[in-house]
Motif scaffolding. Structure first.
Motif, mmCIF file in Angstrom:
data_model
loop_
_atom_site.group_PDB
_atom_site.id
_atom_site.type_symbol
_atom_site.label_atom_id
_atom_site.label_comp_id
_atom_site.label_asym_id
_atom_site.label_seq_id
_atom_site.Cartn_x
_atom_site.Cartn_y
_atom_site.Cartn_z
ATOM 1 N N ARG A 130 47.161 35.166 40.090
ATOM 2 C CA ARG A 130 48.425 33.999 39.534
ATOM 3 C C ARG A 130 49.289 34.356 40.854
ATOM 4 N N ARG A 131 48.957 35.862 41.481
ATOM 5 C CA ARG A 131 50.040 35.992 42.581
ATOM 6 C C ARG A 131 49.384 35.560 43.443
ATOM 7 N N TRP A 132 48.394 35.303 43.606
ATOM 8 C CA TRP A 132 48.066 34.641 45.038
ATOM 9 C C TRP A 132 47.909 33.309 44.706
ATOM 10 N N THR A 133 47.611 32.421 44.061
ATOM 11 C CA THR A 133 47.269 30.847 43.830
ATOM 12 C C THR A 133 49.395 30.535 43.785
ATOM 13 N N ASP A 134 50.166 31.441 43.191
ATOM 14 C CA ASP A 134 51.064 31.056 43.622
ATOM 15 C C ASP A 134 51.480 31.453 44.935
ATOM 16 N N ALA A 135 51.821 32.519 45.577
ATOM 17 C CA ALA A 135 51.030 32.398 47.535
ATOM 18 C C ALA A 135 50.697 30.767 48.160
ATOM 19 N N LEU A 136 49.757 30.387 48.040
ATOM 20 C CA LEU A 136 48.726 29.742 48.618
ATOM 21 C C LEU A 136 49.564 28.240 48.141
ATOM 22 N N GLU A 137 50.376 27.889 46.563
ATOM 23 C CA GLU A 137 50.697 26.804 46.552
ATOM 24 C C GLU A 137 51.951 26.585 46.720
ATOM 25 N N HIS A 138 52.739 28.028 46.827
ATOM 26 C CA HIS A 138 54.217 28.457 47.772
ATOM 27 C C HIS A 138 53.988 27.772 49.448
ATOM 28 N N THR A 139 52.945 27.765 49.955
ATOM 29 C CA THR A 139 52.876 27.878 51.430
ATOM 30 C C THR A 139 52.632 26.737 51.420
ATOM 31 N N GLY A 140 51.799 26.144 51.313
ATOM 32 C CA GLY A 140 50.999 24.911 51.935
ATOM 33 C C GLY A 140 51.402 24.065 50.593
ATOM 34 N N GLY A 141 51.779 23.663 49.665
ATOM 35 C CA GLY A 141 52.562 22.444 48.864
ATOM 36 C C GLY A 141 51.501 21.940 47.278
ATOM 37 N N VAL A 142 49.979 22.855 47.604
ATOM 38 C CA VAL A 142 48.562 21.776 47.087
ATOM 39 C C VAL A 142 48.678 22.763 45.780
ATOM 40 N N SER A 143 48.786 22.061 44.937
ATOM 41 C CA SER A 143 48.060 23.199 43.302
ATOM 42 C C SER A 143 46.341 23.216 44.171
ATOM 43 N N THR A 144 46.336 24.393 42.816
ATOM 44 C CA THR A 144 44.842 25.228 43.136
ATOM 45 C C THR A 144 44.594 24.758 41.656
ATOM 46 N N GLU A 145 45.348 24.008 40.711
ATOM 47 C CA GLU A 145 45.006 23.729 39.000
ATOM 48 C C GLU A 145 44.562 24.665 38.648
ATOM 49 N N TYR A 146 45.498 25.551 38.498
ATOM 50 C CA TYR A 146 44.865 27.241 37.509
ATOM 51 C C TYR A 146 45.173 26.660 36.382
ATOM 52 N N ILE A 147 44.400 27.960 35.668
ATOM 53 C CA ILE A 147 44.759 26.993 33.851
ATOM 54 C C ILE A 147 44.465 28.136 32.904
ATOM 55 N N ALA A 148 45.253 28.351 32.961
ATOM 56 C CA ALA A 148 45.773 29.715 32.016
ATOM 57 C C ALA A 148 44.976 29.763 30.340
ATOM 58 N N GLU A 149 43.555 29.579 30.050
ATOM 59 C CA GLU A 149 43.058 29.471 29.084
ATOM 60 C C GLU A 149 41.880 30.849 29.160
ATOM 61 N N GLY A 150 41.437 31.206 28.029
ATOM 62 C CA GLY A 150 40.417 32.310 27.838
ATOM 63 C C GLY A 150 38.721 31.798 28.528
ATOM 64 N N ILE A 151 37.500 32.451 28.249
ATOM 65 C CA ILE A 151 36.770 32.116 27.927
ATOM 66 C C ILE A 151 35.916 32.336 26.426
ATOM 67 N N LEU A 152 35.361 31.668 25.731
ATOM 68 C CA LEU A 152 34.472 31.890 24.365
ATOM 69 C C LEU A 152 32.965 32.512 24.873
ATOM 70 N N ARG A 153 32.237 33.730 24.680
ATOM 71 C CA ARG A 153 31.865 33.350 25.155
ATOM 72 C C ARG A 153 30.307 33.672 23.564
ATOM 73 N N ALA A 154 29.944 32.880 23.143
ATOM 74 C CA ALA A 154 29.442 32.564 22.051
ATOM 75 C C ALA A 154 27.712 32.972 22.235
ATOM 76 N N ALA A 155 27.589 33.704 20.978
ATOM 77 C CA ALA A 155 25.667 33.454 20.713
ATOM 78 C C ALA A 155 25.585 32.357 19.920
ATOM 79 N N LEU A 156 23.970 31.976 20.583
ATOM 80 C CA LEU A 156 23.225 31.347 19.189
ATOM 81 C C LEU A 156 22.077 31.642 18.801
ATOM 82 N N THR A 157 21.054 33.307 20.159
ATOM 83 C CA THR A 157 20.478 33.791 19.501
ATOM 84 C C THR A 157 20.973 35.250 18.870
ATOM 85 N N GLU A 158 19.359 36.317 18.274
ATOM 86 C CA GLU A 158 19.884 37.406 17.182
ATOM 87 C C GLU A 158 20.003 38.596 18.299
ATOM 88 N N GLY A 159 19.646 38.392 20.107
ATOM 89 C CA GLY A 159 18.682 38.785 20.854
ATOM 90 C C GLY A 159 20.704 38.347 22.133
#
Ligand code: FAD
Length: 383
Positions: A82-111
Motif C-alpha cells: 500500500r505504501r508503494w502504490t501510494d508513493a507511485l500514485e503520489h509521484t506520477g499522479g496516476v491511480s494503480t486501482e488498488y482494491i482492498a478486498e480479500g480473496i475467498l479460496r473455495a473448495a469444490l472437491t474433497e481433495g
C-alpha cells in the motif's frame, strides 16, 4: 557498489535496467529515488509482456502452498504494497486501482478441501469458512462449495493501471525510458570480469550497475557469461467477461480458476498454465474452458458478456523461486527475474532488494534461497 564512495566529480551513478516489466520498473523507481541516473531498456513497449497479462492479485496467502523463504518474501512484499502504490500514485499522479478486498479460496472437491485445511497449520491472515459462512460473505457462490479459506489481506491492483502508474512515476523521477530497444548482450570487462554495460542496435551503453529484469527472456542474456539460468516461459491465458450486475466484491478462487472483479464491473477469469515455449497466442478452446470453470464456482457468470481474451508468458523457474541477488563471477550485474506467478505481488520487495544491492546495503531478507547461481552448486543427477 557504495555510492558513498563516489567522488562528487564522478556525478550520479548510472544504472541500466534491462526489461521494463513490473520488476524492472520497480527497480528503476527505487534506484532513481536513491539517486541513480536510470535508463530502462525494453525490446517492446513498457509492461507489455507478462505484467499486463496478469490478474493483479496480491496473493501472498492464496498462492503459497507451504511455509519457507518464498512465503516470507511474499509476506514482506505484501506488507510494503500500500505504501508503494501510494508513493507511485503520489509521484506520477496516476491511480494503480488498488482494491482492498480479500480473496475467498473455495473448495469444490474433497481433495481440495483437505489441501486447504492443511494450510491452516502455518498460514497467516486466514480463516476457515463453512459453506454457509462463505456464502454469507459472497452469496453468488455455487451451493456446491464445501468450505474454504478467507484471506482478507490478499488485495488486488489493476495491472494495466499499475503499468500506467509506474511509467508516470518513472518519467516524473527523470528516468530515461527506451522502448523498442532490445539488449543483445551484456558487456564485460575482460580483466575484472565486471559487467560494464549492454549492447543495443544503437551501440553500447555503459553503467555502474546493470539490472537483469528481462522476465522469461532473461536466460538469453546470461548464457554467454557461463550462467545458464534454468528458466522457461509458462503461458497463461485469461478472459474478461461482464455479468449483468456485479456478482462478488472479493476475488473468488478455486482449484484451476480464479475470478477477479474489477472496478469497471468486469471480471477477469484466469488462467491456464502451459509450457509451450514463447507461443502466446490465445486460443478459442481455452475461452470456453475458463468460462465453464468460472461458472461452476459463480453460476451467475453463465450468461455474462464476453469481452476479451489474451495470454502472457510467466517467467518460470525450475524450483519455483525467483533469481534475486548478484553473482561473484559478474560483479556489477544484479539479477531480478523469475518471479513466475507472483511478479505483481513481489515488485515492491524486488525493487527494494535491487536498490539495497546497488548501494551495498543489507537486503531486507536472506537472499541465499534466491541465489542466481544456486543450481550450479547442486550435484548432477545420478545416471
Ligand atoms: C495470465 C497471468 C496471470 C498472472 N496473474 C498474476 C497475479 O494475479 N499476481 C501476480 O503477482 N502475478 C501474476 N502473474 C505473474 C506476473 O505477471 C509476472 O510474474 C510478472 O509480470 C513478471 O514481471 P517481469 O517484469 O519479470 O516480466 P515481464 O512483465 O515479462 O517483463 C519483462 C520485460 O523485459 C523485456 N525484455 C525481454 N528481453 C529483453 C531484452 N533482451 N532487451 C530489452 N528488453 C527485454 C520484455 O519486453 C518485457 O517487457 C500473472 C502472469 C500471467 C501470464
Amino acid at each position: 557498489m557504495n555510492t558513498k564512495h563516489l567522488t562528487p566529480s564522478a556525478g550520479r551513478p548510472k544504472a541500466i535496467i534491462i526489461g521494463g516489466g513490473v520488476i524492472g520498473c520497480a527497480a528503476a523507481f527505487e534506484l532513481s529515488e536513491a539517486g541513480f541516473d536510470c535508463t530502462v531498456l525494453d525490446k517492446g513497449r513498457l509492461c507489455s509482456e507478462a505484467t499486463t497479462a496478469a490478474a493483479g492479485m496480491l496473493g501472498a496467502q492464496v498462492e503459497t502452498h507451504h511455509p519457507g523463504p518464498f512465503y516470507e518474501l511474499c509476506r514482506i512484499s505484501q506488507g510494503m504494497y500500500r505504501r508503494w502504490t501510494d508513493a507511485l500514485e503520489h509521484t506520477g499522479g496516476v491511480s494503480t486501482e488498488y482494491i482492498a478486498e480479500g480473496i475467498l479460496r473455495a473448495a469444490l472437491t474433497e481433495g481440495d478441501e483437505q489441501e486447504l485445511r492443511s494450510r491452516l497449520a502455518w498460514i497467516q491472515d486466514a480463516r476457515w469458512c463453512t459453506p454457509d459462512e462463505l456464502r454469507e460473505l459472497e452469496p453468488a457462490l455455487s451451493p456446491k462449495v464445501r468450505g474454504g479459506l478467507h484471506f482478507p489481506a490478499d488485495h488486488q491492483v489493476h495491472p494495466a493501471a499499475l503499468a500506467r502508474a509506474l511509467k508516470a512515476a518513472l518519467v516524473k523521477q527523470g528516468c530515461t525510458i527506451r522502448e523498442e530497444t532490445p539488449v543483445f548482450r551484456l558487456l564485460k570487462d575482460t580483466r575484472s570480469g565486471r559487467i560494464t554495460g549492454v549492447q543495443t542496435a544503437e551501440g553500447p551503453l555503459y553503467a555502474d550497475t546493470v539490472v537483469l529484469a528481462a522476465g522469461a527472456w532473461s536466460p538469453a542474456l546470461t548464457e554467454s557469461l557461463g550462467l545458464p539460468l534454468p528458466m522457461f516461459p509458462v503461458k497463461g491465458q485469461c478472459i474478461s467477461v461482464k455479468p449483468q450486475a456485479p456478482l462478488t466484491q472479493s476475488t473468488v478462487f478455486t482449484k484451476g480458476c480464479y475470478i477477479v472483479p474489477k472496478a469497471d464491473g468486469s471480471c477477469l477469469v484466469g488462467a491456464t498454465q502451459v509450457e509451450a515455449g514463447f507461443d502466446k497466442r490465445a486460443t478459442a478452446a481455452v475461452i470456453a474452458d475458463l468460462h465453464a470453470r468460472a461458472s461452476a464456482l459463480l453460476p451467475g457468470l453463465a450468461d455474462a458478456e464476453f469481452l476479451s481474451t489474451w495470454a502472457g508468458l510467466r517467467p518460470g523457474t525450475r524450483d519455483g523461486l525467483p533469481f534475486m541477488g548478484t553473482w561473484e563471477s559478474a560483479p556489477g550485474l544484479i539479477f531480478a527475474t523469475g518471479h513466475y506467478r507472483n511478479g505483481i505481488l513481489l515488485a515492491p520487495a524486488a525493487g527494494r532488494i535491487v536498490r539495497q544491492l546497488a548501494l551495498g546495503e543489507k537486503p531486507l531478507l536472506d537472499l541465499a534461497p534466491f541465489d542466481p547461481a544456486r543450481h550450479l552448486n547442486q550435484p548432477a543427477p545420478a545416471l
